[in-house]
Design a protein around this motif. Structure first.
Motif, PDB file in Angstrom:
ATOM      1  N   MET A 100     -29.640  -8.900 -10.646  1.00 44.56           N
ATOM      2  CA  MET A 100     -30.393  -8.506  -9.461  1.00 44.56           C
ATOM      3  C   MET A 100     -30.139  -7.048  -9.099  1.00 44.56           C
ATOM      4  O   MET A 100     -30.752  -6.531  -8.171  1.00 44.56           O
ATOM      5  N   LEU A 172     -22.903 -12.972  -9.048  1.00 44.76           N
ATOM      6  CA  LEU A 172     -24.241 -13.350  -9.500  1.00 44.76           C
ATOM      7  C   LEU A 172     -24.191 -14.607 -10.365  1.00 44.76           C
ATOM      8  O   LEU A 172     -25.069 -15.473 -10.282  1.00 44.76           O
ATOM      9  N   CYS A 203     -21.658  -6.399  -2.390  1.00 43.44           N
ATOM     10  CA  CYS A 203     -23.081  -6.597  -2.676  1.00 43.44           C
ATOM     11  C   CYS A 203     -23.915  -5.411  -2.195  1.00 43.44           C
ATOM     12  O   CYS A 203     -24.825  -4.948  -2.891  1.00 43.44           O
ATOM     13  N   CYS A 207     -26.213  -3.217  -4.855  1.00 42.41           N
ATOM     14  CA  CYS A 207     -27.674  -3.298  -4.899  1.00 42.41           C
ATOM     15  C   CYS A 207     -28.344  -3.138  -3.540  1.00 42.41           C
ATOM     16  O   CYS A 207     -29.552  -3.352  -3.431  1.00 42.41           O
ATOM     17  N   ARG A 209     -28.152  -4.948  -0.895  1.00 38.62           N
ATOM     18  CA  ARG A 209     -28.481  -6.197  -0.215  1.00 38.62           C
ATOM     19  C   ARG A 209     -27.209  -6.890   0.232  1.00 38.62           C
ATOM     20  O   ARG A 209     -26.155  -6.721  -0.367  1.00 38.62           O
ATOM     21  N   THR A 211     -24.808 -10.283   0.945  1.00 34.21           N
ATOM     22  CA  THR A 211     -24.528 -11.487   0.158  1.00 34.21           C
ATOM     23  C   THR A 211     -25.564 -12.570   0.439  1.00 34.21           C
ATOM     24  O   THR A 211     -26.100 -13.190  -0.478  1.00 34.21           O
ATOM     25  N   LEU A 214     -29.011 -11.990  -1.158  1.00 30.43           N
ATOM     26  CA  LEU A 214     -29.051 -12.292  -2.580  1.00 30.43           C
ATOM     27  C   LEU A 214     -29.134 -13.802  -2.825  1.00 30.43           C
ATOM     28  O   LEU A 214     -29.870 -14.260  -3.693  1.00 30.43           O
ATOM     29  N   ARG A 218     -32.453 -15.834  -4.488  1.00 29.35           N
ATOM     30  CA  ARG A 218     -32.441 -16.755  -5.638  1.00 29.35           C
ATOM     31  C   ARG A 218     -33.040 -18.111  -5.276  1.00 29.35           C
ATOM     32  O   ARG A 218     -33.772 -18.719  -6.082  1.00 29.35           O
TER      33      ARG A 218
END
Length: 290
Positions: A100, A172, A203, A207, A209, A211, A214, A218
């Protein structure tokens, strides 16, 4: 497989590559000529000559029916990665889970990297068609190719330490393994023997974002896949993903997408399918291996 050869063989396949379909392995597309958009998990990513497209195992993707790019497609099984791991020891080796933190498309490779990848692709093709039984050469060449591309994809994470990258990859992996049963960030922090605050900072650094964002990303992705690709009802999807209360499931999805699951399903079903030049069969069969 050469992409032109792939298109010539469409009549042999029982699926339409221009309609969304899920793959059970890793697919890498090296575009040498062409320009269009490749759909990956319901989002379209632009590509052009010199681009590399990454489709991970269990992702849904579709080719652009308005473009006929030239280039090479490599399909790699998880077994191949497992067999190669005995010959490769590096943290840059391609992970089995969806990354991600990296874009699925490298829009344009630097000239030196493009030439290096071109040479490696040619050597891989030669090794594949070599009559020798030993496939270690193929493993090493392919690993070298993916390591080079992996480093390019992670170049925007150069400010992170190797420890941070490994911790983020671990997170991830845990999400990929447990999103069916665990939807709270605190649970993942406990599994990683860290605090919620530290995991959240990790996180965000990797990226941008949180936690929870993310984890929700998903889960929402899987809901969309089940509603659209698997054709499940809203109730079946909620049950599959462990939501005991359908009202809570509807509110959860709407809060993150601004649509109820039923409205999203109707919207997708109502969309006119983009016609492919040569349709062949259903949406769910994987692309053939070369």
């Amino acid at each position: 497989m050469d992409l032109e050869r792939f298109r010539e063989r469409l009549s042999r396949y029982d699926f339409d590559p221009y309609q969304p379909h899920r793959v059970s392995y890793f697919c890498y597309l090296f575009i040498t000529k062409g320009q269009g958009q490749h759909m990956i998990d319901f989002k379209r990513y632009p590509y052009q000559s010199g681009s590399v497209i990454f489709v991970n195992r269990n992702q849904v993707h579709a080719f652009d029916p308005d473009d006929f790019p030239q280039g090479t497609m490599i399909n790699i099984s998880t077994e191949f990665f497992s067999n190669s791991s005995s010959n490769i020891r590096t943290s840059y080796f391609a992970p089995f889970h969806q990354s991600m933190a990296s874009s699925p498309v490298l829009t344009t490779l630097p000239e030196e990297l493009y030439e290096s990848c071109r040479v490696l692709l040619e050597e891989i093709k030669k090794a594949l068609y070599d009559e020798a039984d030993d496939d270690v050469v193929v493993q090493l060449l392919t690993s070298a190719l993916l390591i080079k591309l992996g480093r390019q994809r992670k170049s925007h994470l150069s400010h992170l330490s190797e420890h941070q990258k490994e911790r983020f990859d671990l997170f991830l992996s845990l999400v990929e393994q447990h999103f069916f049963e665990a939807r709270e960030a605190l649970q993942y922090a406990q599994w990683m023997h860290t605090s919620y605050k530290n995991l959240n900072q990790l996180c965000k650094s990797c990226c941008g974002r949180t936690t929870k964002q993310l984890i929700d990303f998903r889960i929402i992705l899987e809901i969309k896949r089940k509603l659209v690709m698997d054709g499940l009802s809203v109730q079946q999807t909620a049950d599959d993903l462990g939501f005991e209360d359908i009202t809570h499931f509807n509110k959860y999805f709407k809060r993150l997408t601004n649509l109820t699951p039923a409205a999203y399903k109707r919207e997708k079903n109502a969309e006119e399918p983009r016609r492919s030049p040569s349709p062949h069969g259903g949406r769910y069969s994987p692309c053939p291996a070369s």
